[in-house]
Design a protein around this motif. Sequence first.
Motif, PDB file in Angstrom:
ATOM      1  N   ALA A 159       0.873  -1.172   0.000  1.00  0.00           N
ATOM      2  CA  ALA A 159       0.000   0.000   0.000  1.00  0.00           C
ATOM      3  C   ALA A 159       0.908   1.220   0.000  1.00  0.00           C
ATOM      4  CB  ALA A 159      -0.895   0.001   1.226  1.00  0.00           C
ATOM      5  N   LEU A 160       0.636   2.140  -0.908  1.00  0.00           N
ATOM      6  CA  LEU A 160       1.415   3.374  -1.010  1.00  0.00           C
ATOM      7  C   LEU A 160       0.499   4.552  -0.769  1.00  0.00           C
ATOM      8  CD1 LEU A 160       3.342   2.731  -4.362  1.00  0.00           C
ATOM      9  CD2 LEU A 160       4.012   2.045  -2.065  1.00  0.00           C
ATOM     10  N   PRO A 161       0.941   5.530   0.004  1.00  0.00           N
ATOM     11  CA  PRO A 161       0.118   6.731   0.152  1.00  0.00           C
ATOM     12  C   PRO A 161       0.067   7.467  -1.187  1.00  0.00           C
ATOM     13  CG  PRO A 161       2.205   6.973   1.319  1.00  0.00           C
ATOM     14  CD  PRO A 161       2.174   5.593   0.761  1.00  0.00           C
ATOM     15  N   ALA A 162      -1.139   7.770  -1.646  1.00  0.00           N
ATOM     16  CA  ALA A 162      -1.287   8.510  -2.902  1.00  0.00           C
ATOM     17  C   ALA A 162      -0.868   9.955  -2.670  1.00  0.00           C
ATOM     18  CB  ALA A 162      -2.722   8.432  -3.398  1.00  0.00           C
ATOM     19  N   THR A 163       0.004  10.471  -3.494  1.00  0.00           N
ATOM     20  CA  THR A 163       0.508  11.831  -3.293  1.00  0.00           C
ATOM     21  C   THR A 163      -0.464  12.879  -3.826  1.00  0.00           C
ATOM     22  OG1 THR A 163       1.732  11.645  -5.353  1.00  0.00           O
ATOM     23  CG2 THR A 163       2.922  11.162  -3.317  1.00  0.00           C
ATOM     24  N   GLU A 164      -1.241  12.512  -4.799  1.00  0.00           N
ATOM     25  CA  GLU A 164      -2.191  13.462  -5.388  1.00  0.00           C
ATOM     26  C   GLU A 164      -3.609  13.022  -5.047  1.00  0.00           C
ATOM     27  OE1 GLU A 164      -1.124  13.314  -9.480  1.00  0.00           O
ATOM     28  OE2 GLU A 164       0.944  13.823  -9.021  1.00  0.00           O
ATOM     29  N   GLY A 165      -4.341  13.871  -4.357  1.00  0.00           N
ATOM     30  CA  GLY A 165      -5.733  13.554  -4.046  1.00  0.00           C
ATOM     31  C   GLY A 165      -5.939  12.655  -2.848  1.00  0.00           C
ATOM     32  N   GLY A 166      -4.888  12.294  -2.163  1.00  0.00           N
ATOM     33  CA  GLY A 166      -5.019  11.431  -0.988  1.00  0.00           C
ATOM     34  C   GLY A 166      -5.364  10.006  -1.370  1.00  0.00           C
ATOM     35  N   GLY A 167      -5.768   9.227  -0.405  1.00  0.00           N
ATOM     36  CA  GLY A 167      -6.104   7.829  -0.649  1.00  0.00           C
ATOM     37  C   GLY A 167      -4.881   6.935  -0.623  1.00  0.00           C
ATOM     38  N   THR A 168      -5.095   5.711  -1.033  1.00  0.00           N
ATOM     39  CA  THR A 168      -4.042   4.709  -1.012  1.00  0.00           C
ATOM     40  C   THR A 168      -3.977   4.016  -2.360  1.00  0.00           C
ATOM     41  OG1 THR A 168      -4.396   4.329   1.347  1.00  0.00           O
ATOM     42  CG2 THR A 168      -3.228   2.616   0.146  1.00  0.00           C
ATOM     43  N   LEU A 169      -2.776   3.792  -2.824  1.00  0.00           N
ATOM     44  CA  LEU A 169      -2.547   3.004  -4.033  1.00  0.00           C
ATOM     45  C   LEU A 169      -2.111   1.616  -3.612  1.00  0.00           C
ATOM     46  CD1 LEU A 169      -0.454   5.602  -6.043  1.00  0.00           C
ATOM     47  CD2 LEU A 169      -2.867   5.046  -6.362  1.00  0.00           C
ATOM     48  N   VAL A 170      -2.466   0.623  -4.385  1.00  0.00           N
ATOM     49  CA  VAL A 170      -2.052  -0.748  -4.111  1.00  0.00           C
ATOM     50  C   VAL A 170      -1.213  -1.229  -5.283  1.00  0.00           C
ATOM     51  CG1 VAL A 170      -2.812  -3.119  -3.714  1.00  0.00           C
ATOM     52  CG2 VAL A 170      -4.078  -1.212  -2.687  1.00  0.00           C
ATOM     53  N   THR A 171      -0.005  -1.668  -4.973  1.00  0.00           N
ATOM     54  CA  THR A 171       0.876  -2.230  -5.992  1.00  0.00           C
ATOM     55  C   THR A 171       0.833  -3.750  -5.845  1.00  0.00           C
ATOM     56  OG1 THR A 171       2.761  -1.940  -4.505  1.00  0.00           O
ATOM     57  CG2 THR A 171       2.396  -0.234  -6.153  1.00  0.00           C
ATOM     58  N   GLU A 172       0.696  -4.422  -6.974  1.00  0.00           N
ATOM     59  CA  GLU A 172       0.614  -5.887  -7.003  1.00  0.00           C
ATOM     60  C   GLU A 172       1.882  -6.443  -7.647  1.00  0.00           C
ATOM     61  OE1 GLU A 172      -1.953  -7.955  -6.093  1.00  0.00           O
ATOM     62  OE2 GLU A 172      -3.617  -6.559  -5.811  1.00  0.00           O
ATOM     63  N   PHE A 173       2.456  -7.456  -7.014  1.00  0.00           N
ATOM     64  CA  PHE A 173       3.671  -8.095  -7.496  1.00  0.00           C
ATOM     65  C   PHE A 173       3.434  -9.594  -7.614  1.00  0.00           C
ATOM     66  CE2 PHE A 173       4.721  -4.368  -5.086  1.00  0.00           C
ATOM     67  CZ  PHE A 173       5.746  -3.757  -5.780  1.00  0.00           C
ATOM     68  N   THR A 174       4.003 -10.197  -8.633  1.00  0.00           N
ATOM     69  CA  THR A 174       4.023 -11.651  -8.762  1.00  0.00           C
ATOM     70  C   THR A 174       5.484 -12.064  -8.808  1.00  0.00           C
ATOM     71  OG1 THR A 174       1.928 -11.669  -9.967  1.00  0.00           O
ATOM     72  CG2 THR A 174       3.309 -13.628 -10.156  1.00  0.00           C
ATOM     73  N   TYR A 175       5.856 -12.994  -7.965  1.00  0.00           N
ATOM     74  CA  TYR A 175       7.256 -13.400  -7.815  1.00  0.00           C
ATOM     75  C   TYR A 175       8.164 -12.181  -7.657  1.00  0.00           C
ATOM     76  CZ  TYR A 175       6.311 -18.332  -8.567  1.00  0.00           C
ATOM     77  OH  TYR A 175       5.853 -19.612  -8.434  1.00  0.00           O
ATOM     78  N   GLY A 176       7.673 -11.164  -6.944  1.00  0.00           N
ATOM     79  CA  GLY A 176       8.475  -9.997  -6.611  1.00  0.00           C
ATOM     80  C   GLY A 176       8.556  -8.937  -7.690  1.00  0.00           C
ATOM     81  N   LEU A 177       7.964  -9.164  -8.863  1.00  0.00           N
ATOM     82  CA  LEU A 177       8.040  -8.230  -9.980  1.00  0.00           C
ATOM     83  C   LEU A 177       6.726  -7.475 -10.110  1.00  0.00           C
ATOM     84  CD1 LEU A 177       9.976  -7.357 -12.242  1.00  0.00           C
ATOM     85  CD2 LEU A 177       8.943  -9.121 -13.684  1.00  0.00           C
ATOM     86  N   LEU A 178       6.809  -6.131 -10.229  1.00  0.00           N
ATOM     87  CA  LEU A 178       5.602  -5.313 -10.303  1.00  0.00           C
ATOM     88  C   LEU A 178       4.717  -5.714 -11.468  1.00  0.00           C
ATOM     89  CD1 LEU A 178       3.997  -2.831  -9.195  1.00  0.00           C
ATOM     90  CD2 LEU A 178       5.199  -1.493 -10.945  1.00  0.00           C
ATOM     91  N   GLN A 179       3.420  -5.876 -11.174  1.00  0.00           N
ATOM     92  CA  GLN A 179       2.445  -6.227 -12.209  1.00  0.00           C
ATOM     93  C   GLN A 179       1.479  -5.081 -12.486  1.00  0.00           C
ATOM     94  OE1 GLN A 179       2.675  -9.280 -13.870  1.00  0.00           O
ATOM     95  NE2 GLN A 179       4.564  -9.353 -12.681  1.00  0.00           N
ATOM     96  N   GLU A 180       0.947  -4.445 -11.415  1.00  0.00           N
ATOM     97  CA  GLU A 180       0.011  -3.346 -11.635  1.00  0.00           C
ATOM     98  C   GLU A 180      -0.113  -2.456 -10.403  1.00  0.00           C
ATOM     99  OE1 GLU A 180      -3.770  -5.114 -12.695  1.00  0.00           O
ATOM    100  OE2 GLU A 180      -4.398  -5.231 -10.620  1.00  0.00           O
TER     101      GLU A 180
END
Length: 184
Positions: A159-180
């Motif tokens: 979970a990453l704090p969204a810098t613009e507009g607040g909220g939270t971003l979720v980063t998804e990884f498979t086998y450690g590599l960013l997917q979305e």
Amino acid sequence: MSFGPREFQLVLLRRMADFQPGLVEDARHELGVSLTEMREANKHWQAMVRSPRGRAAVSRYRSVLGPPESVVPRTIGDLKCDALLWRLPLWPGLRFEVLCAPGGQVWNDWLIRAPGVPGPALRTVADLRPWTCTVDEVARAFPGARPMEGTAPTRWRLALPATEGGGTLVTEFTYGLLQEVSGG
């Protein structure tokens, strides 16, 4: 069916196809394999993993990937382990890392940046493009990143704090590599 690094890459790709079918399709073509071959490699891997007479996980990786490129002692908190690193042709700037306890138990297995290879410049969320960065790189680049439970055994989320507009971003990884990246 022989099972080596090429087939192991197909197993990783099979899991990544849930998020990035286009990138997986390109990689599959680069390897010159069919969808059927990818499914068969995954089926073979799953049979090895689930076999009651199967090898211990670290032995399975060694039998499939050969000797590691390097073995590096690591300390995580109070725990000491070895990081076994293998090169995979599809991701030349990364290594497949297996963290192994002193008794041989595997604690973690995923893709990391290869030693000495610079990672991408991650300054904004726009820099987070699929297959360009690892869990560790994103966690270090975005202060306040916090781990979340993954949606499957081979998946991680931050979970990453969204810098613009607040909220939270979720980063998804498979086998450690960013997917979305989603949310916000």
